[in-house]
Design an enzyme around this catalytic site. Structure first.
Site, PDB file in Angstrom:
ATOM      1  CD  GLU A   1      -2.390  -7.865   3.062  1.00  0.00           C
ATOM      2  OE1 GLU A   1      -2.328  -6.665   2.696  1.00  0.00           O
ATOM      3  OE2 GLU A   1      -2.713  -8.194   4.210  1.00  0.00           O
TER       4      GLU A   1
ATOM      5  CB  ALA B   1      -0.880  -0.009   1.244  1.00  0.00           C
TER       6      ALA B   1
ATOM      7  CD  GLU C   1       1.803  -5.734   5.594  1.00  0.00           C
ATOM      8  OE1 GLU C   1       2.716  -6.571   5.793  1.00  0.00           O
ATOM      9  OE2 GLU C   1       0.905  -5.908   4.742  1.00  0.00           O
TER      10      GLU C   1
ATOM     11  N   GLY D   1       0.466  -5.107   0.900  1.00  0.00           N
ATOM     12  CA  GLY D   1      -0.760  -5.181   0.110  1.00  0.00           C
ATOM     13  C   GLY D   1      -0.529  -5.816  -1.255  1.00  0.00           C
TER      14      GLY D   1
HETATM   15  N1  DAK Z   1       4.578   3.239  -0.646  1.00  0.00           N
HETATM   16  C1  DAK Z   1       4.978   4.416  -1.180  1.00  0.00           C
HETATM   17  N2  DAK Z   1       6.117   4.560  -1.852  1.00  0.00           N
HETATM   18  C2  DAK Z   1       6.922   3.491  -1.983  1.00  0.00           C
HETATM   19  C3  DAK Z   1       6.574   2.239  -1.452  1.00  0.00           C
HETATM   20  C4  DAK Z   1       5.332   2.121  -0.759  1.00  0.00           C
HETATM   21  N3  DAK Z   1       4.872   0.964  -0.262  1.00  0.00           N
HETATM   22  N4  DAK Z   1       7.560   1.369  -1.726  1.00  0.00           N
HETATM   23  C5  DAK Z   1       8.471   2.055  -2.417  1.00  0.00           C
HETATM   24  N5  DAK Z   1       8.101   3.325  -2.576  1.00  0.00           N
HETATM   25  C6  DAK Z   1       8.804   4.404  -3.263  1.00  0.00           C
HETATM   26  C7  DAK Z   1       9.988   4.892  -2.425  1.00  0.00           C
HETATM   27  O1  DAK Z   1       9.562   5.834  -1.472  1.00  0.00           O
HETATM   28  C8  DAK Z   1      10.856   5.488  -3.501  1.00  0.00           C
HETATM   29  O2  DAK Z   1      10.336   6.742  -3.840  1.00  0.00           O
HETATM   30  P1  DAK Z   1      11.301   8.047  -4.001  1.00  0.00           P
HETATM   31  O3  DAK Z   1      12.067   8.131  -2.726  1.00  0.00           O
HETATM   32  O4  DAK Z   1      12.158   7.686  -5.183  1.00  0.00           O
HETATM   33  O5  DAK Z   1      10.370   9.176  -4.244  1.00  0.00           O
HETATM   34  C9  DAK Z   1      10.637   4.569  -4.697  1.00  0.00           C
HETATM   35  O6  DAK Z   1       9.398   3.913  -4.447  1.00  0.00           O
HETATM   36  C10 DAK Z   1      11.706   3.529  -4.857  1.00  0.00           C
HETATM   37  O7  DAK Z   1      11.859   2.852  -3.629  1.00  0.00           O
HETATM   38  P2  DAK Z   1      13.268   2.609  -2.922  1.00  0.00           P
HETATM   39  O8  DAK Z   1      14.227   3.709  -3.253  1.00  0.00           O
HETATM   40  O9  DAK Z   1      13.016   2.323  -1.500  1.00  0.00           O
HETATM   41  O10 DAK Z   1      13.742   1.289  -3.692  1.00  0.00           O
HETATM   42  P3  DAK Z   1      14.710   0.153  -3.155  1.00  0.00           P
HETATM   43  O11 DAK Z   1      14.942  -0.724  -4.328  1.00  0.00           O
HETATM   44  O12 DAK Z   1      15.877   0.713  -2.424  1.00  0.00           O
HETATM   45  O13 DAK Z   1      13.861  -0.657  -2.068  1.00  0.00           O
HETATM   46  C11 DAK Z   1      11.857  -1.783  -1.249  1.00  0.00           C
HETATM   47  C12 DAK Z   1      12.734  -1.392  -2.462  1.00  0.00           C
HETATM   48  C13 DAK Z   1      10.598  -2.427  -1.800  1.00  0.00           C
HETATM   49  C14 DAK Z   1      12.602  -2.778  -0.379  1.00  0.00           C
HETATM   50  C15 DAK Z   1      11.539  -0.509  -0.415  1.00  0.00           C
HETATM   51  O14 DAK Z   1      11.034   0.490  -1.299  1.00  0.00           O
HETATM   52  C16 DAK Z   1      10.501  -0.757   0.646  1.00  0.00           C
HETATM   53  O15 DAK Z   1      10.816  -1.283   1.711  1.00  0.00           O
HETATM   54  N6  DAK Z   1       9.247  -0.339   0.377  1.00  0.00           N
HETATM   55  C17 DAK Z   1       8.179  -0.450   1.356  1.00  0.00           C
HETATM   56  C18 DAK Z   1       7.682  -1.871   1.439  1.00  0.00           C
HETATM   57  C19 DAK Z   1       6.603  -2.012   2.482  1.00  0.00           C
HETATM   58  O16 DAK Z   1       6.841  -1.761   3.690  1.00  0.00           O
HETATM   59  N7  DAK Z   1       5.419  -2.454   2.065  1.00  0.00           N
HETATM   60  C20 DAK Z   1       4.298  -2.633   2.965  1.00  0.00           C
HETATM   61  C21 DAK Z   1       3.499  -1.342   3.070  1.00  0.00           C
HETATM   62  S1  DAK Z   1       2.147  -1.493   4.181  1.00  0.00           S
HETATM   63  C22 DAK Z   1      -5.534  -2.563   3.756  1.00  0.00           C
HETATM   64  C23 DAK Z   1      -5.044  -3.221   2.649  1.00  0.00           C
HETATM   65  C24 DAK Z   1      -3.664  -3.330   2.468  1.00  0.00           C
HETATM   66  C25 DAK Z   1      -2.784  -2.741   3.336  1.00  0.00           C
HETATM   67  C26 DAK Z   1      -3.295  -2.068   4.439  1.00  0.00           C
HETATM   68  C27 DAK Z   1      -4.677  -1.976   4.654  1.00  0.00           C
HETATM   69  N8  DAK Z   1      -6.942  -2.477   3.980  1.00  0.00           N
HETATM   70  C28 DAK Z   1      -7.864  -3.139   3.074  1.00  0.00           C
HETATM   71  C29 DAK Z   1      -7.440  -1.767   5.074  1.00  0.00           C
HETATM   72  C30 DAK Z   1      -1.379  -2.851   3.077  1.00  0.00           C
HETATM   73  C31 DAK Z   1      -0.408  -2.284   3.786  1.00  0.00           C
HETATM   74  C32 DAK Z   1       0.959  -2.281   3.258  1.00  0.00           C
HETATM   75  O17 DAK Z   1       1.241  -2.785   2.184  1.00  0.00           O
END
Ligand code: DAK
Length: 259
Positions: free
Chosen positions: A113, A67, A133, A110
């Site tokens: 998921e 997400a 998460e 997400g």
């Molecule tokens: N959201 C927003 N931006 C993201 C992102 C994300 N999830 N993942 C990556 N980006 C953006 C980064 O901020 C960066 O943007 P800039 O800084 O260039 O502006 C760009 O994408 C490239 O990312 P990185 O520079 O970090 O790239 P790397 O290759 O170094 O790293 C990575 C890749 C995937 C390991 C890293 O980006 C990362 O850890 N990303 C976050 C992964 C994460 O934590 N995902 C879980 C998010 S929480 C719901 C349904 C679903 C959900 C919740 C509720 N309901 C139905 C209620 C889901 C929740 C989640 O998914």
């Protein structure tokens, strides 16, 4: 179909539609807008008689990195309640047609998921699946504790959800999360091959069979068997069933009409 964050090709291959998440700079992060577009596209394609299967994909680097974390800033529980994202996810879950995920790169949070809502998953060797998460002091909220645990078992699900470990495509295959791993240049092609295999069959039987397999996740064995039995009888109400049996007896290919 025109969207801002996804590309939709209703006839990517014969009777097969493709939805491609197209927000590459953010690693296809699933903002509310992206999810809304995916929901709308799937709903339209699900009602389009010329489409028999839908493939959902991202790009080589990311299916979706979760997400959109930036959209979570400043949000409280009541904001989340008001946004009610679950309706969108529930609509996608109710897709009647086969939904195949073609995954390369990150399928996180997400993203993982969403992949698990799909019926089958083809992955490239570079795919990584995870529920990170916990890094944000939240937990999966769209099936990541339930569908993942049912697919890979408690030990690995706990490690992914509590310790935030990513698993590789080969680990995911071994754990039973996905159907197949192929070289990166072939993952989309392989998803099309799988979809083509399904589109040969009666859409009536495919829909009833999909419903029945999904029922296994929602019921006791006896309830599931009763559900299966009703859908089994229902197949016999179709013209396709008559055609399928007759074609076998006649030693010719069946011509299914979806009725
Ligand atoms: N959201 C927003 N931006 C993201 C992102 C994300 N999830 N993942 C990556 N980006 C953006 C980064 O901020 C960066 O943007 P800039 O800084 O260039 O502006 C760009 O994408 C490239 O990312 P990185 O520079 O970090 O790239 P790397 O290759 O170094 O790293 C990575 C890749 C995937 C390991 C890293 O980006 C990362 O850890 N990303 C976050 C992964 C994460 O934590 N995902 C879980 C998010 S929480 C719901 C349904 C679903 C959900 C919740 C509720 N309901 C139905 C209620 C889901 C929740 C989640 O998914």
């Amino acid at each position: 179909m025109e969207f801002k964050y996804i590309l939709v090709t209703p006839q990517y291959a014969e009777e097969i539609a493709l939805i491609q998440i197209n927000r590459p700079k953010e690693l296809n992060a699933l903002s509310l807008e992206v999810m809304g577009e995916i929901r709308d596209a799937i709903k339209t394609l699900d009602n389009d008689k010329s489409v028999k299967a839908i493939i959902l994909t991202g790009n080589e680097k990311a299916f979706a990195a979760g997400a959109d974390i930036k959209q979570m800033q400043g949000k409280g529980a009541i904001d989340m309640l008001a946004i009610d994202q679950f309706t969108t996810w529930d609509t996608i879950k109710r897709t009647k047609k086969p939904l195949i995920a073609a995954v390369s790169g990150f399928a996180l949070g997400g993203g993982c998921e969403l992949v698990m809502i799909c019926d089958m998953i083809i992955a490239s060797e570079t795919a990584k699946f995870g529920q990170p998460e916990i890094n944000l002091a939240i937990m999966p909220g769209a099936g990541g504790t339930q569908r993942l645990t049912r697919a890979v078992g408690k030990a690995l699900a706990m490690e992914m959800v509590l310790a935030g470990r990513f698993i590789t495509a080969h680990e995911a295959l071994q754990a039973g999360l996905i159907n197949k791993v192929v070289p990166v240049e072939l993952y989309l092609e392989e998803a099309v091959i799988l979809a083509k295999q399904i589109t040969r069959f009666s859409t009536v039987a495919v829909q009833l069979a999909k419903e029945s397999v999904n029922q296994a996740f929602n019921s006791t064995l006896d309830e599931g068997l009763a559900f299966e039995r009703k859908n089994f009888y229902m197949c016999y109400a179709s013209e396709d069933q008559k055609e399928g049996v007759q074609a076998f007896v006649d030693k010719r290919p069946a011509k299914f009409i979806g009725k």
